[in-house]
Motif scaffolding. Structure first.
Motif, PDB file in Angstrom:
ATOM      1  N   LEU A 126       0.789  -1.351   0.004  1.00  0.00           N
ATOM      2  CA  LEU A 126       0.019   0.117   0.004  1.00  0.00           C
ATOM      3  C   LEU A 126       0.868   1.354   0.025  1.00  0.00           C
ATOM      4  O   LEU A 126       0.635   2.233  -0.571  1.00  0.00           O
ATOM      5  N   ALA A 127       1.723   1.176   0.685  1.00  0.00           N
ATOM      6  CA  ALA A 127       2.725   2.337   0.870  1.00  0.00           C
ATOM      7  C   ALA A 127       3.462   2.830  -0.347  1.00  0.00           C
ATOM      8  O   ALA A 127       3.581   3.868  -1.022  1.00  0.00           O
ATOM      9  N   GLY A 128       4.035   1.588  -1.045  1.00  0.00           N
ATOM     10  CA  GLY A 128       4.731   1.553  -2.304  1.00  0.00           C
ATOM     11  C   GLY A 128       3.838   2.074  -3.302  1.00  0.00           C
ATOM     12  O   GLY A 128       4.008   2.913  -4.419  1.00  0.00           O
ATOM     13  N   LEU A 129       2.595   1.521  -3.470  1.00  0.00           N
ATOM     14  CA  LEU A 129       1.970   2.011  -4.593  1.00  0.00           C
ATOM     15  C   LEU A 129       1.342   3.486  -4.311  1.00  0.00           C
ATOM     16  O   LEU A 129       1.396   4.262  -5.433  1.00  0.00           O
ATOM     17  N   ASN A 130       1.120   3.879  -3.230  1.00  0.00           N
ATOM     18  CA  ASN A 130       0.415   5.459  -2.866  1.00  0.00           C
ATOM     19  C   ASN A 130       1.889   6.260  -3.394  1.00  0.00           C
ATOM     20  O   ASN A 130       1.684   7.346  -3.884  1.00  0.00           O
ATOM     21  N   GLU A 131       3.150   5.821  -2.995  1.00  0.00           N
ATOM     22  CA  GLU A 131       4.249   6.632  -3.217  1.00  0.00           C
ATOM     23  C   GLU A 131       4.477   6.825  -4.713  1.00  0.00           C
ATOM     24  O   GLU A 131       4.744   7.836  -5.251  1.00  0.00           O
ATOM     25  N   GLU A 132       4.351   5.535  -5.393  1.00  0.00           N
ATOM     26  CA  GLU A 132       4.551   5.460  -6.837  1.00  0.00           C
ATOM     27  C   GLU A 132       3.389   6.349  -7.650  1.00  0.00           C
ATOM     28  O   GLU A 132       3.758   7.356  -8.662  1.00  0.00           O
ATOM     29  N   TYR A 133       2.155   6.615  -6.963  1.00  0.00           N
ATOM     30  CA  TYR A 133       1.171   7.282  -7.599  1.00  0.00           C
ATOM     31  C   TYR A 133       1.190   8.753  -7.374  1.00  0.00           C
ATOM     32  O   TYR A 133       1.154   9.689  -8.416  1.00  0.00           O
ATOM     33  N   VAL A 134       1.839   9.116  -6.220  1.00  0.00           N
ATOM     34  CA  VAL A 134       2.065  10.514  -5.947  1.00  0.00           C
ATOM     35  C   VAL A 134       3.096  10.884  -7.139  1.00  0.00           C
ATOM     36  O   VAL A 134       3.068  12.168  -7.654  1.00  0.00           O
TER      37      VAL A 134
END
Length: 211
Positions: free
Chosen positions: A193-201
């Protein structure tokens, strides 16, 4: 009493053997431990482990998924409102026509012509509504495909670094499937979850520069 040394020797051998088994088991299935900023020691999954994540949480808390849902829901609402508006207008015209016929306010020839016109409008509306239903399904399917592709792309890159043997997604609250129960240290939901949201930002912030 003469057997006492022998008994003690056997006990010592058993104890040494047991200690060896414990050390062997610990070393063969050893997990890495990390200390959080709060000082709590946590065990994490290692290379070659089979790990899992909660797909329901990812879909609910992944920023990209939420943004896409908001856009699609807005489109769907707009489509449904237009369909309802046209349907209501058609129904009102049909009701008025039937009322005029019942009261004898229009000629039979006029009534027949108007009846045919309304029947044609009704068929056109049904075709329109069916087309819009298909459009809604396509919008939703594209959204699902976009979210799924983003998650899969991230997982491929993520596991190229982690080198887990298998990453399983699990869903459900009462009896999750396919992972009904498992070692919580093998649950990588938070990392995903943290990685996905970081990539999306990063992606969102890069878009204006690309334009």
């Amino acid at each position: 009493m003469k057997n006492t040394p022998l008994i003690l020797s056997i006990i010592s051998l058993v104890a040494v053997a047991a200690m060896g088994i414990i050390l062997l088991t610990t070393s063969s299935g050893q997990k890495k431990t990390t200390v959080t900023p709060e000082g709590v020691t946590e065990t994490t999954a290692q290379k070659g482990d089979i790990v899992y994540f909660n797909l329901d949480r990812i879909l609910n808390e992944y920023d990209m998924a939420n943004d896409l849902r908001t856009v699609v829901q807005s489109k769907v609402q707009s489509i449904q409102e237009e369909v309802n508006r046209r349907g209501t207008r058609l129904q009102n015209d049909i009701n008025k026509f039937q009322d005029d016929v019942n009261k004898g306010l229009i000629l039979r020839s006029v009534a027949e012509q108007k009846s045919q016109t309304l029947a044609q409008r009704q068929q056109e509306f049904q075709n329109y509504a069916s087309q819009k239903d298909q459009e809604i399904m396509e919008e939703q399917q594209v959204m699902v495909n976009q979210i799924g592709d983003a998650i899969k792309t991230f997982l491929d890159k993520y596991n190229a670094e982690k080198e887990y043997a298998l990453i399983i997604s699990t869903q459900g609250d009462i009896l999750p499937a396919p992972v009904a129960a498992g070692d919580p240290h093998l649950d990588i939901t938070e990392e995903i979850l943290a990685g996905l949201n970081e990539e999306y930002v990063k992606t969102k912030n890069a878009k204006p520069a690309q334009e």
